[in-house]
Every structure is written in C-alpha cells, then in structure tokens.
Design a protein around this motif. Structure first.
Motif, mmCIF file in Angstrom:
data_model
loop_
_atom_site.group_PDB
_atom_site.id
_atom_site.type_symbol
_atom_site.label_atom_id
_atom_site.label_comp_id
_atom_site.label_asym_id
_atom_site.label_seq_id
_atom_site.Cartn_x
_atom_site.Cartn_y
_atom_site.Cartn_z
ATOM 1 N N SER A 78 0.846 -1.190 0.000
ATOM 2 C CA SER A 78 0.000 0.000 0.000
ATOM 3 C C SER A 78 0.886 1.246 0.000
ATOM 4 N N ILE A 79 0.479 2.272 -0.748
ATOM 5 C CA ILE A 79 1.196 3.539 -0.834
ATOM 6 C C ILE A 79 0.236 4.632 -0.373
ATOM 7 N N THR A 80 0.625 5.383 0.643
ATOM 8 C CA THR A 80 -0.234 6.434 1.177
ATOM 9 C C THR A 80 0.487 7.781 1.111
ATOM 10 N N LEU A 81 -0.265 8.855 0.789
ATOM 11 C CA LEU A 81 0.257 10.216 0.688
ATOM 12 C C LEU A 81 -0.476 11.105 1.680
ATOM 13 N N GLY A 137 -6.914 18.442 -5.957
ATOM 14 C CA GLY A 137 -8.198 18.483 -5.257
ATOM 15 C C GLY A 137 -8.250 17.599 -4.027
ATOM 16 N N VAL A 138 -7.155 16.927 -3.677
ATOM 17 C CA VAL A 138 -7.159 16.078 -2.489
ATOM 18 C C VAL A 138 -5.993 16.476 -1.604
ATOM 19 N N SER A 139 -6.141 16.297 -0.297
ATOM 20 C CA SER A 139 -5.050 16.576 0.638
ATOM 21 C C SER A 139 -4.325 15.310 1.048
ATOM 22 N N SER A 140 -4.930 14.145 0.752
ATOM 23 C CA SER A 140 -4.288 12.857 1.041
ATOM 24 C C SER A 140 -4.760 11.864 -0.005
ATOM 25 N N HIS A 141 -4.031 10.753 -0.108
ATOM 26 C CA HIS A 141 -4.356 9.766 -1.137
ATOM 27 C C HIS A 141 -3.734 8.420 -0.741
#
Length: 920
Positions: A71-74, A134-138
C-alpha cells in the motif's frame, strides 16, 4: 496507471557503454536529491512543503509463485496541485535503509524468451501513478509477482519496494519497505539402519536428517529433531541446526540411536553426528521439524519399535465357546492355559464382534502363574440373534505375543415348530413341517380369513359374508351360480337356465316362464294374457282372444267386460259404466254417488261408505278405527286405540299396566310385564340379562359386564383383582399371597424383578440387581521370622495392586504378610506365594503370610505373588524382594524401619520378576 516498463535487450552492451553507464551512476549517486527546501518558491508552485509518502508491504515474506502487494499512502498534499508516484521492486545488497536511487540498477524484471529474436525480453517490475489535484491525502495499492531469477536471489538481504513522490519536476519524498521472496522448503528423515523398521534390543538405528529447497534471507531456517518414547510420552533427546539458503537438499545431521548402550552428543554442524541412547525396549518416534522465522513450515517423523527377543516360554492357550438356552441371549468363552512357567506374568487381550463384524466388547486381564495351568471364563449377556466371534491374544508379560485364538458361536431364538418365526412372535404354533408361513408364523392351513370355518388353503370362496352357511369348500349359496346365468343360487327362481339365455332379476329366461299359465312359454306365446283355463292353440291364443262377442270393439282376449249392452260405450278394456265398480263397493259406477269409497267399506244403496260414522265416539271414524270398542273418554292414538287396548311388546300385559316395555317376544313375564332379563336384583345398574356377575356386593363399582374387582381374577391366579398386587401374572407361575410371581416381584425395590435379581434382598444399581461390588483391599507388611507373623507400624505397601515394585529387606528370614478386608463384608479368599511356600486363608478380614530368605550374597530379587477374590471379582498383584539395609534391631516388624520401597514402573517390576525367564 502502468506497472511495467518494457525494454528489449537485443544485443549485449559494449564495454565502453558499460563504463559510461557506471560512471553516470556514480555521478548520479553523489548528487544531492532534488527535495524541496527553503530556497524553492513554494508560494508560486502551490505546494504545501509537507508532502510525505509511505510504503507498507503486505507481508514480511512470500512463497514462490504467489502475488505480493503493498500500500502507498500520501499526506500533506496541496489541493491545487497534481502529483506523480513512481514505484519499483529491487533486490538488496546490504542490510541498511534503502532509497529510491539505490534501485536504479537493482530493479527486478520478468524474463520472457523471444523465440524470433532468440533472446530474452525483459519487463521491469514497477509503475507510475498520477494523483489528481483536489485532495489533501491519497492511498493506493500495487500488486506484483516476480518470477524466479537466480541473479535476483544472490543476496541474503532479500528485496524491497520503493516509491517516490513528485510534482512539476520536483522530487518531494521517497519511502521503501523490505520483504523476502522464496520457498519454505521441506524436511526428510532417511533410515540408513542395517535393519530398517523395528529392531531388536541391542541394535543401533541410524537416521539422516535432511532439509531441501528453501530460499529465504530475512531469517534462518531451523531444523529441529527429537526422539520421543511413545509408551511414556517422554522426550529421550533433541537437537537443532540453523540453515541459510539451500536450493538443493542439505544434510543437517546423522543420528545414531543406541537401544542398549549410552551414547554421547556429537558436534553441531551441517553433517555432525549425534549419538543418543539408551532407549530400552518400547515404541519410539524420531521427529524432524523445519521452521522459518519461528513458524513451523514442514514436519516429518519415523516410528520404530525396539523389541526384546529370546523369550523361552511354551505356554499354550485354548478357547471354546458355549451358548445358553434359546432366547436367553447368554454365551461364554472358556479359556484354558497350559505349560505355563511358574512365576511368569501373562496377559490376555480379547474382543467380541457382532454379526456385522463390529467390535461390541473388549478387555484384557493378566495373572502371575502359580502353577502350570490356569483358566478363565468370559460371560456375555443380552446378545441378539446372530453369529458372534471372540478373538483372544496371549502375551508373555505384556507385549510378547505367545498365541492367538478365535472361537465363534451362534445365538438362536426358540422356534418349536421350525417355521422360521421365533416362538415369541409366532401367532400360530405347531405349523406343519414344510409349510410356508407369513411374518406372524401362520400357514394358509392355519388361517380362516373370512371366518367361515374352512381354512384358506381349501377355501374356494375366500370372501364369504360372516354367518353364512358354506359347503366343504367354503362357499355359501349366494356365492354359487350353478346354471351360470349371473344370478346366485340363493336368488335364482329358475335354477336350470340354458346357457346363453337372457334372464330377469329372478334368474328366469323366457323359455322358463308362462305368465298366463296356458302351457305355452312366454318366449313363444303370441297371446300372453290368456284367461286361466282357456283352451289355446300352439301360439298360446284362445278362441275368445281371437273374437269380439259383444261387439264393443274390444276382442274377447282383451275384453274385461263381456256382454256389454249394445247402447253403452265401452272403454279400452271393453267395459261400459254399468259394468264397472271402480271403488269395488258393490254399486256400479253408473249408480254410485260415492265413486271413491275405500276398499272394503260398508256402503248404502248409493255406494256411500260408513266412514262418516264413529261408533265408539273416540274421534276416529269407524273406517279408520282399529279399536272399535274404546271406553268412553279414553285417550286414543291415530288408530283409535287406547293404552288398555294395546300390548306393544306382545307379552300379554297391556301397555297401561306394563312396567317393562320392549320385552322380547316369547319371554315369560310377571304380572308387571317384566321378564327376568329386564330385572337387576343386585342393583349394580346392569340388568340380569347382561350381568355376568350376579350378587355384586352393594356399593362396589362394576364394569360393563356387571362385575366388581372383587368378583374378577383377570390373570386366573386365584387372587381376585381387588387383592392382586400383580394383575398380569403369566399362567402357571407360582405366586404369593399378593398374587405376584418371581417374574413380577421386586423385593428390594431396585427395579430388577426377583427372578432376574442376583441379589433379591439387597438393592443394587447394576443390571443384575446387585450393588456395585467394592473390591477388597490388601496391605503388605513383613516381619522377622523369630517374632512370628505379626503386624506393626505402617504398611510397606498400601492397597497393593498390579506390579507393585521392589521392597528392600535386610539379611534374614521374614514373613511377607498380606492383610486383606472387604468393605462389603464379603468373604475374601487370599493366597500368597513365595519361592519357599504358599499360604491361603478365607474370611471377611484375613491375614496370610509366606516365608522368604534374604542372604548376604543375594544378587537377584525374590518374586512374590498375591491372589485374592471376594466371590465376585478376582485380583492379582506381584512384587519382589531385594537385599536391603540392616534394620534397627529394636524394631520387631513392619516395613517402617526399611527406608521405604524403591518403586519401579510396571515394566521394570515385570522385567525383574521375569529375570530368570529371559535368554540373552
């Protein structure tokens, strides 16, 4: 989203190209990462400056040919900027932290052979992911499955997945996570012994412990092996060995297992040798377990038995079986043993199988031989019909098979007439031999289904109506039709009808009838209404039937009124009104003023009846009055009859004085019109005509037959029902004053009737009606011979049983004393046997003793055997005496001055007692 970048490798790079690539790699590695810093114009780029990326692998390790995932999270993203993620899978060259740049020349790839170009096509494992603004996390996940490539597995540090976050050409952050990829492997045990499988005590077992085909680098593979005694569950010995990589099989160790001599542990190495022992006799298993990262991944085991051979024993076993009476479900197995060795312990294991071959009972028993022979009976109860088999195995000691035997028997239910139906279910006893019977044991010669007195086997008319008279073959008249015209004999008025003729309901055809009795049968009579007595021709016609004498238009044969006056008109029957009297009152119709006078009524000259008269004045006209002389004022019925003029039951007593209406015809009655059948002298509510028990005592309740319980004896045992405590006694059984037989009485109220109760005066919980037997117990003492057979101090062995062990006794002569008692108060029979003698006694509390002699030079043990029973169960125990320490001379007896028993296991005791019986 793309996960794979493809590159064709069609030729080998030149040395110059390789040098340039290596130089470029070195320069690139020395350059600082293009991470965002304070100098960058964050305000113009729109970035937050807090962007981070994190990578988490799904598992620390993966098996070959399985998919891996990560999993890759930003986080910290700017909502006005889009981002790019690039990820790769690489192998490691060291154990340090891995960065994205470390993966430039270690990226894993898939290899596919290109048959056209005769070269490999490479597909690198990795990909790019675009994150829109448009997103602050992903968060996202990636999946991959690298194929096996030897070059990728040359490092012991495993693999890692790395991902880098970018935007507008800036490298913002990177992250990685490591894992292993490989095979868990297998472990094997190879038997290289001179004798594979079971071995004899004294032989050596040799095994190779081998592990194969594992490849993991983040943790070692560990092979552990241990030897377990299956009889006791105890571990004999164990060891282990660590391994890194092994594509092929690797020998971890050699294990030599000595069954008799002690061994010493060898070295711990890839081919080290371990010497374990001794095992002694018994059952053993060598286990080998392969584990990775502390988790067991494979296991193997090999079992073997160490046997003691050379037993010198000639004992034999014979077994016979016998059965009880038909229907009682009892049988016995009788076992007898011969040529036993005295002081040898023997064991028998047996089992009983039912007619389906299923084991339904089993047990074992043992004994110390005090003579050359021994016998034992095994009872079996509650057996159903069928063939059963008993199998028995004789062991010398507990594990050496000396003999086997089988005996079978058949349980049968009683069937006196031999028709195949047990008497218990047979409704028809004494069936003739050879006849076929139904499920109830009845042949056709024993059944009369229509109850006509003719048995089924000869009854030609099986459905005769009950009560009909039948002939010898069971047929009644209404079942026979002798002339075959379809009308039974009982209803046939013309019994000889010719075959084929049509008949009427009375069974008569036209050739059998002559309705006008003129001598010409109906079937050929052309004038069927000929006047009786008239002469007719062959067609059945008289002269009058052929003429019209009075010219009234109706032929004589049809003219009912001859000589009709010429001036009168006749009807179709040849009659004029002056010739008719329609109401038969004697006045012809022409003159009859009352044309519908009832038949038989008295009329006047005008043809009118006296029906208008009521001579007795009872309101019923004379023409309808059945009782013309009714007393004035009496109440009458519609027939003009009063009660004093009627006798409905025709018993000679008029209704008005008859106290018992409905008396049967021909019954004699008294002055009140009552017959004996209409009276109830004992006042029990049941008329004498129905009362089977006259003279019932006043006040007693009766049944429908007028019988009180004091007047009945339902089971015919001589005790009236009101006094009979057991109302269903079987005929012929002997009873007591309460009307109960042994098959019905339960004197001790334990639920088992006296006839089946082995203890009828003692309540029990067992199926035989007896209480659970409490076994007698025996305590063992010893005393110096000079003091006699005394008991002092604590018992040397309390509640001795089985193979109790070894007791050390000082030099001298001693009595070995057994004190036995039974908690149920049963008499106990006890026998103690030593090499110097035997002593037996019987009592509820008994003491027996036998002498032993302990010498200074004694090196062997002295076997002691104790046998006792309470009449219900048998018990045996064995132990041994050995040379012990010198006691305190002030202590006269008991085992208390000896430092206790050195208790051994049953096997050790058995071995000690059989010491002289074994061969080397």
């Amino acid at each position: 989203m793309s996960y794979l970048f493809q590159q064709k490798d069609s030729s080998q790079p030149t040395a110059l190209v390789l040098i340039i690539l290596m130089l470029f790699s070195s320069i690139a590695a020395s350059m600082p990462q293009a991470l965002p810093d304070a100098e960058e114009s964050l305000s113009t780029s729109g970035r937050t400056g807090n962007e981070t990326i994190n990578v988490t692998i799904g598992s620390d390790s993966y098996e070959w040919n399985t998919s891996a995932n990560a999993s890759i999270t930003l986080s910290g993203l700017s909502s006005t900027v889009s981002y790019d993620i690039e990820w790769k899978v690489c192998y490691r060259s060291n154990s340090g932290v891995m960065y994205f740049s470390d993966c430039n020349y270690r990226q894993l790839r898939e290899e596919t052979w290109n048959q056209v170009n005769q070269s490999y096509d490479y597909t690198y494992i990795g990909g790019n992911i675009t994150v829109p603004s448009g997103v602050s996390s992903h968060s996202t996940s990636v999946q991959f499955e690298p194929s096996y490539n030897t070059s990728y597995y040359s490092s012991r540090y495993g693999f890692y997945i790395v991902a880098e976050l970018r935007t507008s050409g800036y490298d913002l952050d990177d992250a990685s996570d490591s894992f292993t990829y490989g095979h868990y492997g297998s472990v094997y045990i190879n038997d290289y012994s001179q004798h594979s499988g079971d071995v004899v005590l004294g032989d050596t077992k040799t095994f190779e412990i081998e592990s194969c085909g594992f490849r993991y680098y983040s943790a070692m593979h560990t092979t552990t092996w241990e030897l377990v005694n299956d009889d006791t569950g105890a571990q004999v010995n164990s060891s282990s060995h660590d391994n890194w990589t092994a594509n092929n099989c690797r020998t971890n160790s050699w294990v030599n297992i000595f069954t008799q001599a002690n061994g010493s542990n060898g070295t711990n190495g890839s081919s080290g040798t371990w010497d374990w022992g001794p095992t002694g006799a018994g059952n053993f298993t060598l286990w080998a377990n392969l584990s990775h990262a502390g988790v067991q991944t494979d296991s193997e085991n090999q079992s073997f038995r160490v046997m003691i051979l050379g037993i010198d024993d000639n004992s034999t076993m014979n077994m016979t079986t016998e059965i009880g009476s038909p229907g009682d479900g009892l049988a016995w197995a009788n076992l007898s043993f011969a040529e036993q060795d005295v002081d040898e312990w023997y064991t028998v294991a047996w089992n009983l199988t039912d007619p389906n071959g299923q084991e339904i009972d089993s047990d074992d028993f043992g004994w110390m031989a005090i003579s050359n022979s021994y016998s034992r009976e095994l009872p079996f109860t509650n057996l159903d019909e069928g063939t059963y088999c008993v199998d028995a195995t004789l062991y010398v000691g507990t594990d050496y098979v000396q003999a086997t035997n089988q005996s079978c028997f058949t349980i049968e239910l009683p069937d006196i007439d031999g028709d195949g139906v047990p008497d218990l279910d047979d409704w028809c006893a004494n069936t003739a031999a050879g006849e076929t019977v139904d499920v109830n044991g009845c042949a056709e010669s024993q059944k009369d289904d229509d109850s006509d007195g003719v048995m089924n086997d000869v009854d030609l008319c099986p459905d005769t109506v009950q009560g009909s008279t039948v002939d010898a073959v069971g047929c009644s008249d209404n079942q026979l039709d002798d002339d075959g015209d379809g009308i039974s004999n009982l209803e046939d008025l013309c019994p000889g009808t010719l075959a084929g003729e049509t008949v009427d309901a009375d069974g008569c055809s036209g050739s059998q009838l002559d309705d006008d009795s003129d001598g010409v049968s109906n079937d050929v009579d052309l004038c069927p209404g000929t006047v009786t007595g008239a002469t007719v021709d062959s067609d059945g016609c008289s002269q009058q039937q052929l003429l019209d004498s009075d010219n009234d238009g109706v032929d004589n044969q049809d003219d009912l009124c001859a000589n009709t006056p010429g001036n009168e008109v006749a009807d179709s029957n040849g009659c004029s009104p002056s010739q008719l009297d329609s109401d038969d009152d004697g006045v012809n119709d022409a003159d009859d003023q009352c044309p519908e006078t009832p038949t038989g009524a008295t009329v006047d000259s005008d043809g009118c009846p006296s029906s208008v008269l009521d001579s007795d004045g009872d309101g019923i006209t004379d023409i309808d009055d059945m009782c013309p002389n009714t007393v004035q004022g009496a109440i009458v019925d519609t027939d003009g009859c009063a009660e004093d003029q009627l006798d409905d039951d025709e018993d000679g007593v008029m209704n008005n004085v008859d106290l018992c209406s409905g008396t049967d015809v021909d019954d004699s009655v008294d002055a009140d019109g009552c017959s004996a059948q209409q009276l109830d002298p004992d006042g029990d509510g049941v008329l004498d005509s129905l009362d089977l028990c006259t003279g019932t005592p006043a006040g007693e309740s009766v049944d429908a037959d007028g019988c009180a319980s004091s007047q009945l004896d339902t089971d015919n045992d001589g005790i009236s029902n009101n006094l009979d405590s057991c109302p269903a006694t079987v005929s012929g059984e002997v009873i007591d004053t309460d009307g109960c037989s042994d098959n019905q009485r339960d004197s001790d109220s334990d639920g088992v009737v006296d006839s089946a109760d082995a203890c009828p005066n003692k309540a029990g919980t067992q199926t035989d009606g007896c209480p659970v037997n409490q076994a007698p117990t025996c305590d063992i003492y010893f005393s110096i011979k000079s003091k006699g057979m005394i008991i002092a101090g604590e018992a040397a062995i309390s509640s001795v049983s089985g193979t109790a062990g070894i007791v050390p006794i000082p030099v001298g002569e001693y009595y070995i004393v057994a004190v036995c008692s039974d908690p149920d108060g049963d008499s106990v029979n006890v026998t103690i046997t030593t090499p110097l003698g035997v002593h037996s006694e019987s009592a509820t509390s008994v003491k027996v003793g036998a002498l032993v002699k302990v010498s200074e030079d004694m090196t062997d043990t002295i076997p002691i055997q104790l046998v006792w029973d309470d009449g219900k169960d048998n018990f045996q125990a064995s132990f041994a005496v050995e040379l012990g320490a010198t006691p305190d001379p002030s202590n006269a007896g008991s085992g208390s001055f000896v430092p206790g028993f050195s208790f051994l296991t049953a096997i050790c005791a058995l071995s000690a007692m059989a010491f002289f019986r074994r061969k080397d």
